[in-house]
Scaffold this motif. Sequence first.
Motif, PDB file in Angstrom:
ATOM      1  N   TRP A 156       0.837  -1.198   0.000  1.00 16.27           N
ATOM      2  CA  TRP A 156       0.000   0.000   0.000  1.00 16.27           C
ATOM      3  C   TRP A 156       0.872   1.249   0.000  1.00 16.27           C
ATOM      4  CZ3 TRP A 156      -5.391   0.329   0.048  1.00 16.27           C
ATOM      5  CH2 TRP A 156      -6.066  -0.895   0.138  1.00 16.27           C
ATOM      6  N   SER A 209      -2.979   0.283  -4.005  1.00 19.38           N
ATOM      7  CA  SER A 209      -2.338  -0.946  -3.548  1.00 19.38           C
ATOM      8  C   SER A 209      -2.026  -1.851  -4.728  1.00 19.38           C
ATOM      9  CB  SER A 209      -3.229  -1.685  -2.537  1.00 19.38           C
ATOM     10  OG  SER A 209      -4.368  -2.246  -3.174  1.00 19.38           O
ATOM     11  N   PHE A 261      -5.167  -3.523   5.031  1.00 23.00           N
ATOM     12  CA  PHE A 261      -5.861  -2.267   4.786  1.00 23.00           C
ATOM     13  C   PHE A 261      -6.970  -2.478   3.747  1.00 23.00           C
ATOM     14  CE2 PHE A 261      -1.399  -1.188   5.818  1.00 23.00           C
ATOM     15  CZ  PHE A 261      -1.607  -0.460   6.978  1.00 23.00           C
ATOM     16  N   THR A 262      -7.877  -1.510   3.670  1.00 22.10           N
ATOM     17  CA  THR A 262      -8.978  -1.543   2.710  1.00 22.10           C
ATOM     18  C   THR A 262      -9.051  -0.198   2.010  1.00 22.10           C
ATOM     19  OG1 THR A 262     -10.230  -3.085   4.107  1.00 22.10           O
ATOM     20  CG2 THR A 262     -11.470  -1.871   2.440  1.00 22.10           C
ATOM     21  N   GLU A 298     -10.527   3.161   3.436  1.00 22.52           N
ATOM     22  CA  GLU A 298     -10.832   2.977   4.854  1.00 22.52           C
ATOM     23  C   GLU A 298      -9.799   3.727   5.675  1.00 22.52           C
ATOM     24  OE1 GLU A 298     -12.399  -0.853   6.486  1.00 22.52           O
ATOM     25  OE2 GLU A 298     -10.510  -0.814   7.609  1.00 22.52           O
ATOM     26  N   ALA A 353      -7.194   5.046   8.207  1.00 16.87           N
ATOM     27  CA  ALA A 353      -6.210   4.330   9.011  1.00 16.87           C
ATOM     28  C   ALA A 353      -5.403   5.307   9.847  1.00 16.87           C
ATOM     29  CB  ALA A 353      -5.288   3.506   8.101  1.00 16.87           C
ATOM     30  N   ILE A 395       0.925   3.391  10.737  1.00 16.91           N
ATOM     31  CA  ILE A 395       1.491   3.132   9.415  1.00 16.91           C
ATOM     32  C   ILE A 395       2.956   3.533   9.369  1.00 16.91           C
ATOM     33  CG2 ILE A 395       1.415   3.852   6.994  1.00 16.91           C
ATOM     34  CD1 ILE A 395      -1.639   4.123   7.364  1.00 16.91           C
TER      35      ILE A 395
END
Length: 231
Positions: free
Chosen positions: A28, A49, A186-187, A190, A192, A197
């Motif tokens: 990502w 990603s 991860f999405t 979405e 974070a 990270i």
Amino acid sequence: MLNIQALNSTTNYTIYLKNEGSGGKNFWCFLEKPEGVPNDAVFANSSASLYVLPNYGGINKFTIPLQYSLGAGASNKAVGLGVQIDASIIQDAQLKETWEAQYATIPPKQGPNLNLVQGQKSSDGTIGILSNDFDKGINENGKWFSNMSFGIQTQNGFLGVTWSPSPNDDHTITPKFSFYIATGSFTSYELADIATISRKSAKVEISSFKNLEATITLTGKGEWLVTPGKR
């Protein structure tokens, strides 16, 4: 939402991805938090990603234009960790410009507008982003939540930061052309935690590039290597 013509007309930086581990990984790309956004409750937001096979003989890369974007949206989802936020409108923004996000007060529930403020310049190296005098309390009591984003729209997806704007906000954003490459569950879109990270990722700064290219390698020991240029 993606303007390929705009990407092709600007300077593109390339991050090549290498996986020396024993299994495939989702890589990502996240943008480092810029200066000038709110100090609290600002979240990483990415849809960029790539799944990288171990010791893959082909090419996996993120292509990132030197072109910043501003986003604004409104939905029945409050801005917060783990919530999916996809801005309703995204506009390319240049340094020294000022933009205004105009959010509606319900009823009805409608999305915002995002317009360039003519004749109002931001300082050198910055982008200004304003919000209008919408009634945030009425909106949120009615389950209608505004969001504001800053980032970069790439050929691989959006990467940036998102927060909940307040009425009559006035932010002067100083971008950082700096990125985190991370793996994990991860999405897309979405929200974070930026601190989490940054602790478990490879940081790619402008100095990491050679001839507009850099290579990120995840070693067999799970360590990150950042190499200028294409490897």
